[in-house]
Design an enzyme around this catalytic site. Structure first.
Site, PDB file in Angstrom:
ATOM      1  N   LYS A  11       0.851  -1.193   0.000  1.00 34.18           N
ATOM      2  CA  LYS A  11       0.000   0.000   0.000  1.00 34.18           C
ATOM      3  C   LYS A  11       0.886   1.242   0.000  1.00 34.18           C
ATOM      4  O   LYS A  11       1.472   1.609   1.016  1.00 34.18           O
ATOM      5  CB  LYS A  11      -0.916   0.037   1.237  1.00 34.18           C
ATOM      6  N   GLY A  27       6.963   5.475   7.936  1.00 33.07           N
ATOM      7  CA  GLY A  27       6.014   6.583   8.008  1.00 33.07           C
ATOM      8  C   GLY A  27       6.054   7.167   9.403  1.00 33.07           C
ATOM      9  O   GLY A  27       7.065   7.052  10.108  1.00 33.07           O
ATOM     10  N   SER A  28       4.938   7.722   9.821  1.00 31.75           N
ATOM     11  CA  SER A  28       4.952   8.421  11.110  1.00 31.75           C
ATOM     12  C   SER A  28       4.814   7.437  12.284  1.00 31.75           C
ATOM     13  O   SER A  28       4.267   6.342  12.153  1.00 31.75           O
ATOM     14  CB  SER A  28       3.837   9.456  11.146  1.00 31.75           C
ATOM     15  N   GLU A  38      10.114   1.930  10.414  1.00 37.47           N
ATOM     16  CA  GLU A  38      11.029   3.068  10.548  1.00 37.47           C
ATOM     17  C   GLU A  38      10.137   4.296  10.583  1.00 37.47           C
ATOM     18  O   GLU A  38       9.367   4.534   9.658  1.00 37.47           O
ATOM     19  CB  GLU A  38      12.019   3.101   9.374  1.00 37.47           C
ATOM     20  N   CYS A  87      12.969  12.167   6.884  1.00 34.70           N
ATOM     21  CA  CYS A  87      12.891  11.756   8.292  1.00 34.70           C
ATOM     22  C   CYS A  87      14.175  12.152   9.005  1.00 34.70           C
ATOM     23  O   CYS A  87      14.195  12.351  10.208  1.00 34.70           O
ATOM     24  CB  CYS A  87      12.686  10.261   8.373  1.00 34.70           C
ATOM     25  N   GLU A 105       7.935  16.552  15.838  1.00 32.97           N
ATOM     26  CA  GLU A 105       8.309  16.468  14.421  1.00 32.97           C
ATOM     27  C   GLU A 105       7.318  17.279  13.590  1.00 32.97           C
ATOM     28  O   GLU A 105       6.126  17.034  13.614  1.00 32.97           O
ATOM     29  CB  GLU A 105       8.289  15.009  13.942  1.00 32.97           C
TER      30      GLU A 105
HETATM   31  P1  NAD Z   1       2.281   8.646   7.245  1.00 27.82           P
HETATM   32  O1  NAD Z   1       2.470   7.940   8.532  1.00 27.82           O
HETATM   33  O2  NAD Z   1       1.212   9.680   7.158  1.00 27.82           O
HETATM   34  O3  NAD Z   1       1.956   7.607   6.082  1.00 27.82           O
HETATM   35  C1  NAD Z   1       2.779   6.473   5.845  1.00 27.82           C
HETATM   36  C2  NAD Z   1       1.931   5.389   5.214  1.00 27.82           C
HETATM   37  O4  NAD Z   1       0.948   4.970   6.164  1.00 27.82           O
HETATM   38  C3  NAD Z   1       1.163   5.838   3.973  1.00 27.82           C
HETATM   39  O5  NAD Z   1       1.110   4.782   3.047  1.00 27.82           O
HETATM   40  C4  NAD Z   1      -0.216   6.123   4.532  1.00 27.82           C
HETATM   41  O6  NAD Z   1      -1.250   6.027   3.570  1.00 27.82           O
HETATM   42  C5  NAD Z   1      -0.341   5.052   5.583  1.00 27.82           C
HETATM   43  N1  NAD Z   1      -1.307   5.376   6.626  1.00 27.82           N
HETATM   44  C6  NAD Z   1      -1.689   6.589   7.079  1.00 27.82           C
HETATM   45  N2  NAD Z   1      -2.600   6.466   8.048  1.00 27.82           N
HETATM   46  C7  NAD Z   1      -2.800   5.155   8.218  1.00 27.82           C
HETATM   47  C8  NAD Z   1      -3.631   4.387   9.089  1.00 27.82           C
HETATM   48  N3  NAD Z   1      -4.426   4.972   9.977  1.00 27.82           N
HETATM   49  N4  NAD Z   1      -3.560   3.045   9.006  1.00 27.82           N
HETATM   50  C9  NAD Z   1      -2.746   2.443   8.126  1.00 27.82           C
HETATM   51  N5  NAD Z   1      -1.951   3.114   7.271  1.00 27.82           N
HETATM   52  C10 NAD Z   1      -1.974   4.450   7.328  1.00 27.82           C
HETATM   53  O7  NAD Z   1       3.707   9.244   6.842  1.00 27.82           O
HETATM   54  P2  NAD Z   1       4.120  10.133   5.584  1.00 27.82           P
HETATM   55  O8  NAD Z   1       3.529  11.495   5.738  1.00 27.82           O
HETATM   56  O9  NAD Z   1       3.885   9.414   4.297  1.00 27.82           O
HETATM   57  O10 NAD Z   1       5.698  10.192   5.796  1.00 27.82           O
HETATM   58  C11 NAD Z   1       6.271  11.036   6.726  1.00 27.82           C
HETATM   59  C12 NAD Z   1       6.620  10.313   7.989  1.00 27.82           C
HETATM   60  O11 NAD Z   1       7.440   9.208   7.685  1.00 27.82           O
HETATM   61  C13 NAD Z   1       7.460  11.176   8.946  1.00 27.82           C
HETATM   62  O12 NAD Z   1       7.043  10.923  10.261  1.00 27.82           O
HETATM   63  C14 NAD Z   1       8.879  10.672   8.716  1.00 27.82           C
HETATM   64  O13 NAD Z   1       9.757  10.898   9.777  1.00 27.82           O
HETATM   65  C15 NAD Z   1       8.636   9.223   8.465  1.00 27.82           C
HETATM   66  N6  NAD Z   1       9.725   8.622   7.719  1.00 27.82           N
HETATM   67  C16 NAD Z   1      10.608   7.853   8.399  1.00 27.82           C
HETATM   68  C17 NAD Z   1      11.679   7.273   7.744  1.00 27.82           C
HETATM   69  C18 NAD Z   1      12.671   6.421   8.471  1.00 27.82           C
HETATM   70  O14 NAD Z   1      13.458   5.740   7.832  1.00 27.82           O
HETATM   71  N7  NAD Z   1      12.671   6.429   9.786  1.00 27.82           N
HETATM   72  C19 NAD Z   1      11.831   7.472   6.366  1.00 27.82           C
HETATM   73  C20 NAD Z   1      10.890   8.252   5.697  1.00 27.82           C
HETATM   74  C21 NAD Z   1       9.833   8.810   6.383  1.00 27.82           C
END
Ligand code: NAD
Length: 540
Positions: A210, A263-264, A291, A325, A423
């Protein structure tokens, strides 16, 4: 690339896109082509394109009137179909040798390094608002490196075999996990999307992927590239869609074998809690790899080189609009250096050109979407009204044509202000100025201020200070930099990931990550089995 090369890959060279270069002309032509098209992005389930009634527009963040594509949106039913397709494909894929599986991903790497390079770069630029440089290091070089290095790491893992004793042959069989892996990927790196889906697949698993809707253009093109490289139907199933409905269906399957998330922190917490609540219903303990967020620091010692520090802060905090990130978002600066640094940084920031990614003179572009714009502009608005915060430079926001926020340099009096702990994921760098004599206290402050532990940097010329920072900040960052910006990790050179609330620290693009996607079976064969049960000490 032949087999022996694949075992010791080289990092893909970053192309420069200077005026008059062939790569610049090719990229510009591809940008024009993609701008004049409007793609329909389907789901890909079991190798079949599936178009849904519900679609969402994919727009350019820097020109939000421009619709690049309409993306089909999966619901729970589609997620169910994707699981079934993944399960159908699993037996054949898992039984293929590592060489057979690796061949697909090595071919994908070569396609991406060659004919697909500018297609992926242009899609990443237009859909995710990256400059040519930021796209090149992501959708070309990092993704190519992930594909090639992972193959090399998988071979290393396969070569890790136990000892055998006389008359006995021992071996380790690196099995795929039983079930399927759910890859949930972020908007900010095309390479992460590709890596999270392909790393478990390389180890023999089948995947439900996804992607983030805002990255679905580049991610879909990568899915097409994998098909061209020979990925069999159903091995990776592409299901952009409503995240809650899709996740609900996927996590509800008894066959869930793992979650590969970036993601977050809040979203990963939610996924983990849902898995935990359903634990007895799964056939095996799902592997959870996530991550997540960061609040990455730069700590300057009084011996730091101010010029180098200013450039590291500018690049580390503002490249890709601070949406890495690893982006520097809190800095600790000794009082004696601050006046010179502040002036230098503000002067440099004034020269930053921001705008449409198709204008190669720009250093920055827009943040990803209206939600990100509202979050960052809102925080800057509150900062303006806060007597304990000073906006030193930048921070103007304007979303008339694109989601633009000028890079912001902010100074706080309270080192535990929300701007130092939360963040924001935008182009905002917050500085706390400390008394030169309070170096030791500042080390403790850097370590204890944020719940995250992703990246961090120390700037110092004094070796003793570098040594102190290295020790005091051992748990504060999974990727620690000395006299360098905290962004820009390279596959094979700086394996990436953080601990604390920044994730499970399984280091993307490394053997450690791949180990999570295999379930080793130990096999012992005895050549001449005993035919008597009694032991010698039992003799009369
Ligand atoms: P996000 O958490 O909003 O989304 C990440 C993924 O999760 C997307 O595919 C999104 O559609 C999905 N998602 C969102 N809500 C969901 C839910 N309730 N249930 C299941 N899936 C859900 O993050 P983003 O805005 O795409 O990316 C930014 C975040 O990612 C920042 O917090 C950043 O620090 C982190 N990040 C971390 C790394 C790392 O290696 N540590 C790398 C890149 C990004």
């Amino acid at each position: 690339m032949n087999g022996s090369q694949s075992k010791s890959p080289m990092n893909e060279s970053v192309l420069a896109y200077g005026p008059g270069s062939a790569e610049r002309a090719a990229l510009q032509a591809e940008l024009r082509r993609q701008q004049s098209a409007r793609l329909d992005i389907p789901l890909v389930i079991g190798g079949r394109s599936v178009t849904t009634a519900h679609t969402v527009p994919v727009v350019c963040p820097h020109a939000h009137h421009h619709v690049l594509a309409q993306a089909s949106q999966a619901d729970g039913g589609h997620a169910q179909q994707a699981i079934e397709a993944a399960r159908r494909a699993a037996p054949d894929w898992a039984e293929r040798s590592l060489e057979e599986r690796a061949a697909v991903f090595l071919k994908a790497a070569d396609l991406l390094a060659g004919p697909w390079r500018q297609r992926l770069n242009a899609a990443t630029m237009l859909g995710q608002a990256k400059t040519a440089q930021q796209a090149e290091i992501d959708s070309a070089c990092e993704l190519i490196d992930f594909l090639r290095f992972n193959v090399a790491f998988a071979h290393q893992i396969a070569g890790h075999q136990p000892q055998s004793s006389p008359g006995v042959a021992n071996s380790t069989d690196y099995r795929a996990l039983e079930g399927f892996v759910y890859a949930v990927t972020p908007f900010n790196f095309t390479a992460i999307g590709g890596n999270l889906a392909t790393a478990p697949a390389l180890m023999g698993n089948t995947v439900v992927w996804k992607p983030a809707t805002t990255a679905s253009l580049s991610n879909y093109l990568f899915m097409q590239l994998l098909e061209e490289a020979g990925l069999p139907p159903g091995v990776i199933n592409f299901v952009p869609g409503e995240p809650v409905a899709v996740s609900e269906a996927v996590l509800g399957s008894e066959h869930l074998a793992g979650v590969h998330f970036t993601g977050s922190t809040a979203v990963f917490d939610g996924l983990w809690q849902q898995v935990a609540a359903r634990l007895p219903g799964y056939r095996a303990y799902p592997r959870l790899v996530g991550e997540t967020g960061g609040k990455d620091f730069v700590l300057a010692h009084v011996s730091a080189d101010v010029e180098a520090l200013a450039v590291a802060l500018l690049r580390g905090a503002y490249e890709y609009q601070g949406q890495k990130c690893s982006a520097a978002s809190r800095a600790y600066v000794p009082r004696s250096l601050w006046p010179a640094l502040r002036t230098r940084l503000a002067d440099l920031m004034d020269t930053i050109r921001m705008g449409d990614v198709c204008d190669f003179g720009n250093f920055m572009s827009a943040v990803i979407d209206a939600r990100a714009y509202a979050r960052v502009a809102g925080a800057l608005g509150r900062a303006r009204d806060d007597g304990a915060v000073r906006i030193v430079a930048g921070g103007q926001a304007d979303d008339a044509t694109g989601f633009y926020i000028r890079p912001a340099l902010v100074e706080v009096e309270d080192p535990r202000h929300a701007l130092m702990t939360t963040e924001l994921f935008g182009p905002v760098l917050t500085v706390y100025v400390y008394d030169d004599a309070r170096w030791n206290e500042t080390l403790a402050l850097v370590d204890g201020t944020s719940g995250y532990g992703l990246t961090g940097a120390v700037f110092a010329r004094d070796r003793a200070a570098i040594g102190q920072a290295r020790r005091a900040l051992r748990q504060a960052a999974g990727n620690f930099y000395i006299n360098d910006k905290p962004t820009g990790a390279v596959v094979g050179q700086q394996p990436f990931g953080g601990a604390r609330r920044s994730g499970t620290n399984d280091k993307a693009g490394s053997a450690w990550n791949l180990l999570r996607w295999t379930s080793p079976r130990t096999i012992k064969e005895t050549h001449v089995p005993p035919t008597q049960y009694a032991y010698p000490h039992m003799a009369e």
